[in-house]
Motif scaffolding. Structure first.
Motif, PDB file in Angstrom:
ATOM      1  N   ILE A  34       6.612   0.399   7.149  1.00 19.19           N
ATOM      2  CA  ILE A  34       7.688  -0.274   6.398  1.00 19.19           C
ATOM      3  C   ILE A  34       7.655  -1.780   6.663  1.00 19.19           C
ATOM      4  O   ILE A  34       7.834  -2.597   5.748  1.00 19.19           O
ATOM      5  CB  ILE A  34       9.050   0.320   6.777  1.00 19.19           C
ATOM      6  CG1 ILE A  34       9.138   1.771   6.295  1.00 19.19           C
ATOM      7  CG2 ILE A  34      10.189  -0.511   6.186  1.00 19.19           C
ATOM      8  CD1 ILE A  34      10.396   2.489   6.743  1.00 19.19           C
ATOM      9  N   GLY A  35       7.398  -2.148   7.940  1.00 14.42           N
ATOM     10  CA  GLY A  35       7.306  -3.571   8.273  1.00 14.42           C
ATOM     11  C   GLY A  35       6.178  -4.258   7.514  1.00 14.42           C
ATOM     12  O   GLY A  35       6.330  -5.385   7.032  1.00 14.42           O
TER      13      GLY A  35
ATOM     14  N   GLY B 272       5.013  -3.350   4.628  1.00 18.87           N
ATOM     15  CA  GLY B 272       5.441  -3.470   3.234  1.00 18.87           C
ATOM     16  C   GLY B 272       6.372  -4.650   3.022  1.00 18.87           C
ATOM     17  O   GLY B 272       6.237  -5.410   2.057  1.00 18.87           O
ATOM     18  N   LEU B 273       7.325  -4.837   3.943  1.00 17.89           N
ATOM     19  CA  LEU B 273       8.245  -5.978   3.836  1.00 17.89           C
ATOM     20  C   LEU B 273       7.496  -7.301   3.974  1.00 17.89           C
ATOM     21  O   LEU B 273       7.810  -8.283   3.287  1.00 17.89           O
ATOM     22  CB  LEU B 273       9.325  -5.859   4.919  1.00 17.89           C
ATOM     23  CG  LEU B 273      10.290  -4.675   4.761  1.00 17.89           C
ATOM     24  CD1 LEU B 273      11.213  -4.582   5.974  1.00 17.89           C
ATOM     25  CD2 LEU B 273      11.107  -4.811   3.476  1.00 17.89           C
ATOM     26  N   TRP B 274       6.499  -7.329   4.865  1.00 16.51           N
ATOM     27  CA  TRP B 274       5.697  -8.550   5.034  1.00 16.51           C
ATOM     28  C   TRP B 274       4.952  -8.887   3.747  1.00 16.51           C
ATOM     29  O   TRP B 274       4.877 -10.056   3.353  1.00 16.51           O
ATOM     30  CB  TRP B 274       4.720  -8.357   6.186  1.00 16.51           C
ATOM     31  CG  TRP B 274       3.768  -9.495   6.366  1.00 16.51           C
ATOM     32  CD1 TRP B 274       4.074 -10.777   6.745  1.00 16.51           C
ATOM     33  CD2 TRP B 274       2.349  -9.471   6.163  1.00 16.51           C
ATOM     34  NE1 TRP B 274       2.934 -11.546   6.797  1.00 16.51           N
ATOM     35  CE2 TRP B 274       1.865 -10.768   6.449  1.00 16.51           C
ATOM     36  CE3 TRP B 274       1.459  -8.471   5.793  1.00 16.51           C
ATOM     37  CZ2 TRP B 274       0.512 -11.089   6.346  1.00 16.51           C
ATOM     38  CZ3 TRP B 274       0.107  -8.790   5.695  1.00 16.51           C
ATOM     39  CH2 TRP B 274      -0.347 -10.084   5.970  1.00 16.51           C
TER      40      TRP B 274
ATOM     41  N   LEU C 177       5.916  -8.166   0.741  1.00 12.79           N
ATOM     42  CA  LEU C 177       6.898  -8.692  -0.208  1.00 12.79           C
ATOM     43  C   LEU C 177       7.192 -10.161   0.075  1.00 12.79           C
ATOM     44  O   LEU C 177       7.367 -10.963  -0.862  1.00 12.79           O
ATOM     45  CB  LEU C 177       8.186  -7.862  -0.144  1.00 12.79           C
ATOM     46  CG  LEU C 177       8.094  -6.428  -0.689  1.00 12.79           C
ATOM     47  CD1 LEU C 177       9.444  -5.736  -0.543  1.00 12.79           C
ATOM     48  CD2 LEU C 177       7.655  -6.433  -2.153  1.00 12.79           C
ATOM     49  N   GLN C 178       7.260 -10.519   1.351  1.00  9.97           N
ATOM     50  CA  GLN C 178       7.446 -11.926   1.701  1.00  9.97           C
ATOM     51  C   GLN C 178       6.254 -12.762   1.249  1.00  9.97           C
ATOM     52  O   GLN C 178       6.421 -13.873   0.740  1.00  9.97           O
ATOM     53  CB  GLN C 178       7.660 -12.060   3.213  1.00  9.97           C
ATOM     54  CG  GLN C 178       8.950 -11.444   3.712  1.00  9.97           C
ATOM     55  CD  GLN C 178       9.047 -11.482   5.229  1.00  9.97           C
ATOM     56  OE1 GLN C 178       8.087 -11.794   5.925  1.00  9.97           O
ATOM     57  NE2 GLN C 178      10.226 -11.141   5.749  1.00  9.97           N
TER      58      GLN C 178
ATOM     59  N   ALA D  50       2.292  -3.819  -0.921  1.00  6.57           N
ATOM     60  CA  ALA D  50       3.605  -3.410  -0.415  1.00  6.57           C
ATOM     61  C   ALA D  50       3.905  -1.967  -0.816  1.00  6.57           C
ATOM     62  O   ALA D  50       4.365  -1.166   0.001  1.00  6.57           O
ATOM     63  CB  ALA D  50       4.681  -4.346  -0.943  1.00  6.57           C
TER      64      ALA D  50
ATOM     65  N   PHE E  35       4.633   1.209   1.670  1.00  6.09           N
ATOM     66  CA  PHE E  35       5.856   1.998   1.531  1.00  6.09           C
ATOM     67  C   PHE E  35       5.526   3.448   1.173  1.00  6.09           C
ATOM     68  O   PHE E  35       6.172   4.382   1.642  1.00  6.09           O
ATOM     69  CB  PHE E  35       6.764   1.391   0.456  1.00  6.09           C
ATOM     70  CG  PHE E  35       7.389   0.080   0.857  1.00  6.09           C
ATOM     71  CD1 PHE E  35       7.806  -0.143   2.159  1.00  6.09           C
ATOM     72  CD2 PHE E  35       7.590  -0.921  -0.084  1.00  6.09           C
ATOM     73  CE1 PHE E  35       8.396  -1.341   2.532  1.00  6.09           C
ATOM     74  CE2 PHE E  35       8.173  -2.121   0.275  1.00  6.09           C
ATOM     75  CZ  PHE E  35       8.573  -2.339   1.585  1.00  6.09           C
TER      76      PHE E  35
END
Length: 220
Positions: free
Chosen positions: A18-19, A21-23, A25-26, A198, A202
């Motif tokens: 999940i981390g 995936g968030l990275w 997105l950033q 991402a 996920f």
């Protein structure tokens, strides 16, 4: 005890996915901002080419610039290149502005035109895009200044080979032209696959979570 350790390890892996995936997105947000800024810069009017000592960085890549001066005769450097016109060379020539010298990528030539495209002898005004130096060489191919063999547009090494100083720490990709050298072939693209990456991370997190839930339910 073993089941608790396995559950904790799986939870850490899911959190890591999940981390990631968030990275991504950033990274996507950053890339979209970069694309927007670059597109806006490409539409801006050209500014005077900055002299040596002026800080030049990634934020200046592809900035439209203009410079007036005289090309140094018999000072062309040929850098191997592959373009939409096929394989050949970029032709880099020092331009003396009267205050400093900068390298101009006058454009592309096929192998048959190497050494047959001397620069104009009269003063010229060059409009093009500021490009950052490409030190070292290309993938698995190092520049060989002694043999005058170039695989990347390494401003410092080319300037040293040609005895040019002071030289601006960048080069200019000249604008569109006809004949040889053929200018205006700069490719301005940015890969933006961050959303795909991402969704992949996920998806893996969801898959692992689902498999863990199914296995736990089955054991129960």
């Amino acid at each position: 005890m073993r089941r608790a350790l396995s559950g904790g390890l799986i939870a850490l892996v899911i959190a890591g996915l999940i981390g990631l995936g968030l990275w991504q997105l950033q990274r996507r947000t950053w890339k979209l901002d970069l694309i927007a800024r670059t597109e806006a810069m490409l539409k801006a009017p050209p500014v005077p080419a900055p002299p040596p000592g002026t800080p030049v960085g990634g934020q200046d890549e592809y900035r439209p610039v203009v410079a007036t001066g005289r090309y140094r005769p018999a000072s062309d450097s040929y850098v191997q290149a592959v373009t939409v016109l096929g394989g050949g060379f970029w032709v880099l020539t020092p331009l003396d502005t009267g205050r400093f010298t900068l390298l101009v990528n006058r454009g592309f030539v096929p192998p048959a035109q190497r050494g047959k495209v001397p620069p104009p002898t009269t003063p010229v005004t060059v409009r093009g895009l500021l490009r950052l130096t490409e030190p070292g060489g290309a993938f698995l191919r190092s520049n060989d200044p002694a043999a005058d063999r170039w695989f990347s547009r390494d401003v410092g090494a080319i300037a040293a080979k040609r005895g040019v100083a002071p030289v601006a720490p960048y080069f200019i990709d000249a604008g569109a032209s006809t004949g040889w050298p053929r200018g205006g072939l700069t490719v301005v693209t940015f890969r933006n696959n961050h959303l795909v990456y991402a969704l992949t991370w996920f998806g893996l997190a969801a898959l692992l979570g689902g498999m863990t839930w199914w296995a736990t339910r089955r054991r129960g």
